[in-house]
Design a protein around this motif. Structure first.
Motif, PDB file in Angstrom:
ATOM      1  N   GLU A  72       0.826  -1.207   0.000  1.00  0.00           N
ATOM      2  CA  GLU A  72       0.000   0.000   0.000  1.00  0.00           C
ATOM      3  C   GLU A  72       0.857   1.253   0.000  1.00  0.00           C
ATOM      4  OE1 GLU A  72      -4.007  -1.736   2.216  1.00  0.00           O
ATOM      5  OE2 GLU A  72      -2.733  -0.288   3.262  1.00  0.00           O
ATOM      6  N   LEU A  73       1.968   1.218   0.736  1.00  0.00           N
ATOM      7  CA  LEU A  73       2.856   2.382   0.763  1.00  0.00           C
ATOM      8  C   LEU A  73       3.397   2.708  -0.629  1.00  0.00           C
ATOM      9  CD1 LEU A  73       4.967   1.777   4.015  1.00  0.00           C
ATOM     10  CD2 LEU A  73       3.055   3.349   3.700  1.00  0.00           C
ATOM     11  N   LEU A  74       3.716   1.664  -1.379  1.00  0.00           N
ATOM     12  CA  LEU A  74       4.295   1.874  -2.701  1.00  0.00           C
ATOM     13  C   LEU A  74       3.307   2.511  -3.668  1.00  0.00           C
ATOM     14  CD1 LEU A  74       6.303  -1.455  -3.115  1.00  0.00           C
ATOM     15  CD2 LEU A  74       7.217   0.825  -2.646  1.00  0.00           C
ATOM     16  N   SER A  75       2.027   2.397  -3.378  1.00  0.00           N
ATOM     17  CA  SER A  75       1.012   2.948  -4.277  1.00  0.00           C
ATOM     18  C   SER A  75       0.606   4.376  -3.919  1.00  0.00           C
ATOM     19  CB  SER A  75      -0.241   2.054  -4.259  1.00  0.00           C
ATOM     20  OG  SER A  75      -0.903   2.151  -3.005  1.00  0.00           O
ATOM     21  N   LEU A  76       1.177   4.923  -2.834  1.00  0.00           N
ATOM     22  CA  LEU A  76       0.766   6.245  -2.376  1.00  0.00           C
ATOM     23  C   LEU A  76       1.337   7.356  -3.254  1.00  0.00           C
ATOM     24  CD1 LEU A  76       1.243   5.836   1.491  1.00  0.00           C
ATOM     25  CD2 LEU A  76      -0.910   5.777   0.220  1.00  0.00           C
ATOM     26  N   PHE A  84      -2.984   9.134   4.399  1.00  0.00           N
ATOM     27  CA  PHE A  84      -2.619   7.883   5.062  1.00  0.00           C
ATOM     28  C   PHE A  84      -1.968   8.170   6.419  1.00  0.00           C
ATOM     29  CE2 PHE A  84       0.532   4.489   5.823  1.00  0.00           C
ATOM     30  CZ  PHE A  84      -0.284   3.371   5.784  1.00  0.00           C
ATOM     31  N   ALA A  85      -1.071   9.150   6.439  1.00  0.00           N
ATOM     32  CA  ALA A  85      -0.408   9.513   7.693  1.00  0.00           C
ATOM     33  C   ALA A  85      -1.407  10.056   8.701  1.00  0.00           C
ATOM     34  CB  ALA A  85       0.687  10.545   7.423  1.00  0.00           C
ATOM     35  N   HIS A  86      -2.323  10.902   8.244  1.00  0.00           N
ATOM     36  CA  HIS A  86      -3.318  11.483   9.155  1.00  0.00           C
ATOM     37  C   HIS A  86      -4.221  10.410   9.749  1.00  0.00           C
ATOM     38  CE1 HIS A  86      -2.975  15.767   7.256  1.00  0.00           C
ATOM     39  NE2 HIS A  86      -1.966  15.470   8.054  1.00  0.00           N
ATOM     40  N   ARG A  87      -4.605   9.420   8.934  1.00  0.00           N
ATOM     41  CA  ARG A  87      -5.447   8.348   9.457  1.00  0.00           C
ATOM     42  C   ARG A  87      -4.714   7.550  10.513  1.00  0.00           C
ATOM     43  NH1 ARG A  87      -6.931   7.831   4.000  1.00  0.00           N
ATOM     44  NH2 ARG A  87      -5.550   6.028   3.727  1.00  0.00           N
ATOM     45  N   GLY A  88      -3.436   7.256  10.258  1.00  0.00           N
ATOM     46  CA  GLY A  88      -2.645   6.520  11.242  1.00  0.00           C
ATOM     47  C   GLY A  88      -2.451   7.317  12.522  1.00  0.00           C
ATOM     48  N   GLN A  89      -2.205   8.611  12.389  1.00  0.00           N
ATOM     49  CA  GLN A  89      -2.045   9.463  13.566  1.00  0.00           C
ATOM     50  C   GLN A  89      -3.319   9.512  14.388  1.00  0.00           C
ATOM     51  OE1 GLN A  89      -0.786  13.219  11.918  1.00  0.00           O
ATOM     52  NE2 GLN A  89       1.087  12.341  11.072  1.00  0.00           N
ATOM     53  N   ARG A  90      -4.461   9.574  13.702  1.00  0.00           N
ATOM     54  CA  ARG A  90      -5.746   9.593  14.406  1.00  0.00           C
ATOM     55  C   ARG A  90      -5.958   8.300  15.196  1.00  0.00           C
ATOM     56  NH1 ARG A  90      -8.987  10.352  10.234  1.00  0.00           N
ATOM     57  NH2 ARG A  90      -9.501   8.147   9.980  1.00  0.00           N
TER      58      ARG A  90
END
Length: 210
Positions: A72-76, A84-90
């Motif tokens: 998934e990271l490779l497709s960002l 993606f970062a904001h969702r993980g931080q939340r």
């Protein structure tokens, strides 16, 4: 690859405790977008329950969590990476701010976003074979889920910087010595349950009239 949302996470209730188990051993318990979405749903329900006073996170097999899904990271793109970062931080903030005591029972490899999740917990109990790392620098990235802030607070800025910049692996014994984990136990989940019950008993004793 399609994921079965029903089995991504298994929640075990034994009030006042709840155990949240990552259930993708064949995929090294990676925290894919679907896993994170289900985890957020699970946490929303657990944190609202008054009969749940401790939440314990653990993995399956020899892996706590290998972190974000590299595919998934490779497709960002630059835009989707920010989201993606904001969702993980939340998600990590929801764990850190949970009204219950939160404990990571680290049964094995704890990497990248998995380490970020463990750092968001109040306490960390590790098995003797647990391994920790922030391997992102080897891929030309750094964690975006709060680990760059929480790790220095827990083990100090110098050690944290060295671990993040070198991507080296930290064995369980060293993790204990530097304060990354609170204790080691042959059965980290059972030790986490024992610690949670002691904390709850102490809370109850303070609330009883004297």
């Amino acid at each position: 690859m399609r994921e079965d949302r029903v089995s991504l996470i298994v929640t075990e209730f034994s009030p006042p405790l709840a155990v949240v188990r990552f259930n993708r051993p064949a995929e090294r318990n990676v925290l894919s977008e679907n896993v994170c979405a289900q985890l957020e749903e699970t946490l929303s329900k657990l944190t609202a329950r008054r009969d749940v006073r401790a939440i314990i996170f653990t993995g399956t097999g020899d892996v706590f969590s290998a972190g974000a899904d590299i595919r998934e990271l490779l497709s960002l793109t630059s835009t989707t990476a920010r989201d993606f970062a904001h969702r993980g931080q939340r998600l990590m903030r929801r764990i850190a701010e949970a009204p219950q005591v939160t404990i990571a029972a680290i049964n094995g490899y704890c990497m990248g976003g998995g380490l970020d999740l463990a750092l968001a917990c109040d306490l960390r109990v590790a098995g003797p074979e647990a391994i920790f790392a922030h391997p992102g620098v080897a891929l030309g990235i750094i964690t975006g889920w709060g680990g760059t802030q929480r790790l220095p607070r827990i083990i100090g800025p110098a050690r944290a910087l060295e671990i993040i910049l070198t991507a080296r692996r930290i064995a369980a014994r060293e993790a204990l010595e530097i304060g990354l984990v609170n204790c080691l136990a042959t059965e980290p989940l059972e030790e986490a349950r024992s610690i949670a019950r002691k904390i709850i008993d102490e809370w109850d004793s303070e609330e009883r009239p004297r």
